[in-house]
Design a protein around this motif. Structure first.
Motif, mmCIF file in Angstrom:
data_model
loop_
_atom_site.group_PDB
_atom_site.id
_atom_site.type_symbol
_atom_site.label_atom_id
_atom_site.label_comp_id
_atom_site.label_asym_id
_atom_site.label_seq_id
_atom_site.Cartn_x
_atom_site.Cartn_y
_atom_site.Cartn_z
ATOM 1 N N ILE A 3 0.798 -1.246 0.118
ATOM 2 C CA ILE A 3 0.056 -0.155 0.029
ATOM 3 C C ILE A 3 0.859 1.178 0.003
ATOM 4 N N PHE A 4 0.675 2.080 -0.804
ATOM 5 C CA PHE A 4 1.291 3.411 -0.938
ATOM 6 C C PHE A 4 0.235 4.385 -0.603
ATOM 7 N N ILE A 5 0.496 5.195 0.586
ATOM 8 C CA ILE A 5 -0.212 6.360 0.843
ATOM 9 C C ILE A 5 0.436 7.599 0.503
ATOM 10 N N LYS A 6 0.126 8.169 -0.459
ATOM 11 C CA LYS A 6 0.688 9.565 -1.111
ATOM 12 C C LYS A 6 0.237 10.673 -0.270
ATOM 13 N N ASP A 7 1.254 11.729 0.022
ATOM 14 C CA ASP A 7 0.990 13.132 0.400
ATOM 15 C C ASP A 7 -0.079 12.940 1.459
ATOM 16 N N VAL A 8 0.206 12.613 2.729
ATOM 17 C CA VAL A 8 -0.622 12.567 3.731
ATOM 18 C C VAL A 8 -0.133 13.389 4.930
ATOM 19 N N LEU A 9 -0.751 13.684 5.703
ATOM 20 C CA LEU A 9 -0.194 14.587 7.102
ATOM 21 C C LEU A 9 0.089 13.489 8.071
ATOM 22 N N LEU A 10 1.540 13.633 8.463
ATOM 23 C CA LEU A 10 1.931 13.087 9.560
ATOM 24 C C LEU A 10 2.684 13.952 10.576
ATOM 25 N N ASN A 11 2.051 14.088 11.819
ATOM 26 C CA ASN A 11 2.741 14.785 12.872
ATOM 27 C C ASN A 11 3.053 16.337 12.152
ATOM 28 N N GLY A 12 2.016 17.085 11.516
ATOM 29 C CA GLY A 12 2.067 18.188 11.031
ATOM 30 C C GLY A 12 2.655 18.496 9.618
ATOM 31 N N SER A 16 4.824 10.790 2.554
ATOM 32 C CA SER A 16 4.398 9.671 2.051
ATOM 33 C C SER A 16 4.712 8.274 2.799
ATOM 34 N N ILE A 17 3.863 7.147 2.711
ATOM 35 C CA ILE A 17 3.947 6.127 3.759
ATOM 36 C C ILE A 17 3.985 4.886 2.748
ATOM 37 N N LEU A 18 4.969 3.743 2.725
ATOM 38 C CA LEU A 18 4.938 2.670 2.068
ATOM 39 C C LEU A 18 4.746 1.566 3.209
ATOM 40 N N ILE A 19 3.614 0.517 2.696
ATOM 41 C CA ILE A 19 3.430 -0.574 3.502
ATOM 42 C C ILE A 19 3.735 -1.781 2.724
ATOM 43 N N GLY A 26 8.466 2.146 4.730
ATOM 44 C CA GLY A 26 9.075 3.633 4.417
ATOM 45 C C GLY A 26 8.114 4.540 4.697
ATOM 46 N N ILE A 27 8.848 5.689 5.210
ATOM 47 C CA ILE A 27 7.995 7.149 5.364
ATOM 48 C C ILE A 27 8.967 8.259 4.824
ATOM 49 N N GLY A 28 8.471 8.819 4.175
ATOM 50 C CA GLY A 28 9.319 10.249 3.703
ATOM 51 C C GLY A 28 8.630 10.853 2.582
ATOM 52 N N LYS A 29 9.057 12.301 2.596
ATOM 53 C CA LYS A 29 8.697 13.138 1.633
ATOM 54 C C LYS A 29 8.915 12.764 0.232
ATOM 55 N N ASN A 30 10.145 12.341 0.083
ATOM 56 C CA ASN A 30 10.609 12.111 -1.274
ATOM 57 C C ASN A 30 10.193 10.442 -1.880
ATOM 58 N N LEU A 31 9.657 9.861 -1.144
ATOM 59 C CA LEU A 31 9.568 8.284 -1.197
ATOM 60 C C LEU A 31 8.714 8.321 -2.491
ATOM 61 N N LYS A 361 1.908 2.985 16.315
ATOM 62 C CA LYS A 361 2.626 4.354 16.061
ATOM 63 C C LYS A 361 2.852 4.163 14.716
ATOM 64 N N VAL A 362 2.922 5.165 14.006
ATOM 65 C CA VAL A 362 3.135 5.420 12.425
ATOM 66 C C VAL A 362 4.703 5.421 12.523
ATOM 67 N N GLU A 363 5.485 4.388 12.361
ATOM 68 C CA GLU A 363 6.912 4.637 12.352
ATOM 69 C C GLU A 363 7.150 3.388 11.446
ATOM 70 N N ALA A 364 8.510 3.676 10.722
ATOM 71 C CA ALA A 364 9.025 2.593 9.741
ATOM 72 C C ALA A 364 9.513 1.412 10.609
ATOM 73 N N GLY A 365 9.173 0.212 10.068
ATOM 74 C CA GLY A 365 9.450 -1.055 10.936
ATOM 75 C C GLY A 365 8.138 -1.290 11.931
ATOM 76 N N ALA A 366 7.240 -0.517 12.026
ATOM 77 C CA ALA A 366 5.894 -0.936 12.952
ATOM 78 C C ALA A 366 5.039 -1.689 12.129
ATOM 79 N N VAL A 367 4.329 -2.413 12.827
ATOM 80 C CA VAL A 367 3.301 -3.071 12.174
ATOM 81 C C VAL A 367 2.294 -2.160 11.581
ATOM 82 N N ALA A 368 1.776 -2.449 10.350
ATOM 83 C CA ALA A 368 1.015 -1.542 9.615
ATOM 84 C C ALA A 368 -0.483 -1.619 9.954
ATOM 85 N N ASP A 369 -0.692 -0.918 11.245
ATOM 86 C CA ASP A 369 -2.155 -0.624 11.697
ATOM 87 C C ASP A 369 -2.412 0.592 11.864
#
Ligand SMILES: [Zn+2]
Length: 435
Positions: A3-12, A16-19, A26-31, A361-369
């Motif tokens: 799952i690729f979540i594009k251009d989402v607000l995380l901690n302000g 983007s987030i890759l599951i 992965g979590i990163g602006k330039n992902l 938690k929304v962090e790289a390495g965490a289970v995707a819930d």
């Protein structure tokens, strides 16, 4: 599955987030959106969710750490009566009608409600555990399913219960048990289960590395009765019986509302968990001075739950989180206590921690819930502080997407089988509540 979540607000910040499979990788602006590397030949295995437009924010899902899921069917049934009358004349007679069909659809209804309000893990204590487990697996959510133990201080009932729980455990088929189901030993309470059986169940759980889930110190009268009968408060008695030593961080006490300093220290010393159920406690008039700060400072893992729908009427953890935070501020007369960030940690991370799941938690390495909220919802306008708005002003209708273990369970507020579940729940409710 990715799952690729594009251009989402995380901690302000927009990111983007890759599951991949069940993990946030992965979590990163330039992902960049995966075109190769992740399921290179199967493009349909990639789901893309766009956070742009009017905006979406990402947050961890909730862990509801004390409920009786199939009691959704009791919603609004016999409300506003005195506790004993309500149990004796309403709930207990109807519970004699329970069967697998009723539990299955009551639990499916609970799972539907939980998914729609952002919960992906719950800790259940009820009957017909096989039917409940099937409902959880069919819903795609995950649960700790407790085998509810009662003996009412009757040795014959105790023997039967021991036989039943052994059979239940042996029939779980551990190798094939879905990872979404965590079996739990759940004695009802120290005033419905004898000391011998409470200890036997702790030994049973400890030998098999199971968690131990029990109602504790919900009302003042049960504490007074424990003092009268045993000369000690419920947690002191549990410690004397050796149960806190045996279970340690696998112990979770629901309610734990009427506590004294000595009991809080015992819980902290044993790295135990408790579950606060603010809406249920308020509605049943059990009290509201939950000792959050004292428990936290003593090292207790404090989690949050709704309790069953017969007392909390819904399974909405966002609502419970708001009630919890307001109650702490209110009874302590201190607006700085339980800020939104801490309230969410109690409602999410601490519950997953008890279950041994690296989520909340929304962090790289965490289970995707995780879940997405729609920032076009009125509760977020203007969006001065997303987390504050989430806890204090919005409602769970703002939750539009829910992902559990890397699988989307709700998108655009659509959940599979919703109409079927509602229809079947109405059918079995009639069967349950017939006189
Ligand atoms: Zn309960």
């Amino acid at each position: 599955m990715a799952i690729f979540i594009k251009d989402v607000l995380l901690n302000g910040e927009t990111t983007s987030i890759l599951i991949e499979n069940d993990t946030i990788t992965g979590i990163g602006k330039n992902l960049s959106m995966p075109v190769s590397g992740v399921s290179p030949n199967k493009k349909d295995n990639l789901t893309v969710i766009d956070g742009k437009g009017k905006g979406k924010a990402v947050l961890p899902t909730f862990a509801n750490m004390h409920t009786h899921a199939a009691m959704t069917l009791f919603r609004g049934y016999g409300d506003d009566h005195p506790l004993e009358e309500w149990l004796n004349e309403w709930i207990w007679p109807a519970e004699r009608n329970l069967d697998e069909d009723i539990i299955y659809w009551g639990t499916r209804l609970a799972c539907l409600e939980m998914i729609k309000s952002g919960t992906t893990l719950f800790n259940d204590m009820y009957f017909f555990t096989d039917a409940a487990s099937r409902a959880v697996a069919d819903s795609g959510i995950r649960a700790m399913i407790g085998f509810t133990g009662f003996d009412f201080f009757n040795p014959e009932t105790a023997e039967k219960m021991k036989k039943d729980i052994s059979e239940w455990y042996n029939n779980l088929g551990h190798s094939s048990t879905q990872s979404s189901i965590i079996p739990v030993v759940a004695p009802h309470a120290p005033y419905t289960v004898s000391g011998d059986t409470l200890v036997w169940l702790a030994d049973f759980a400890a030998e098999r590395n199971l968690h131990y889930h029990i109602h504790m110190s919900e009302t003042e009268s049960e504490v007074a009765n424990s003092m009268k009968q045993y000369g000690m408060r419920p947690y002191t008695r549990l410690a004397k019986l050796g149960i806190l030593d045996k279970m340690s961080s696998r112990f979770i006490g629901a309610h734990s509302l009427h506590l004294e300093e000595e009991e809080i220290k015992l819980l902290g010393d044993h790295h135990a968990s408790v579950v606060h159920n603010p809406n249920s406690n308020l509605k049943l008039g059990s009290g509201y001075k939950f000792m959050y700060q004292e428990l936290r400072d003593a090292g207790v893992n404090v989690t949050l739950g709704t309790d069953g729908c017969s007392s909390s009427n819904n399974l909405d953890m966002l609502e419970a989180t708001k009630t919890m935070a307001l109650l702490q501020k209110g009874w302590r007369g201190d607006p700085t206590t339980m800020p939104a960030k801490e309230a969410l940690k109690v409602a999410s991370l601490n519950g997953f921690r008890f279950a041994g799941i690296n989520a909340g938690k929304v962090e790289a390495g965490a289970v995707a819930d995780l879940l997405l909220i729609d920032l076009d919802n009125i509760g977020f306008i203007p969006n001065n502080d997303t987390l504050s708005n989430y806890i204090y002003s919005s409602h769970s209708e703002a939750i539009v997407t829910v992902i559990c273990n890397g699988q989307p369970l709700m998108q655009n507020r659509q959940v599979e089988d919703e109409d079927l579940i509602k229809r079947e729940a109405r059918r079995v409710a009639k069967k349950l509540l017939q006189k």
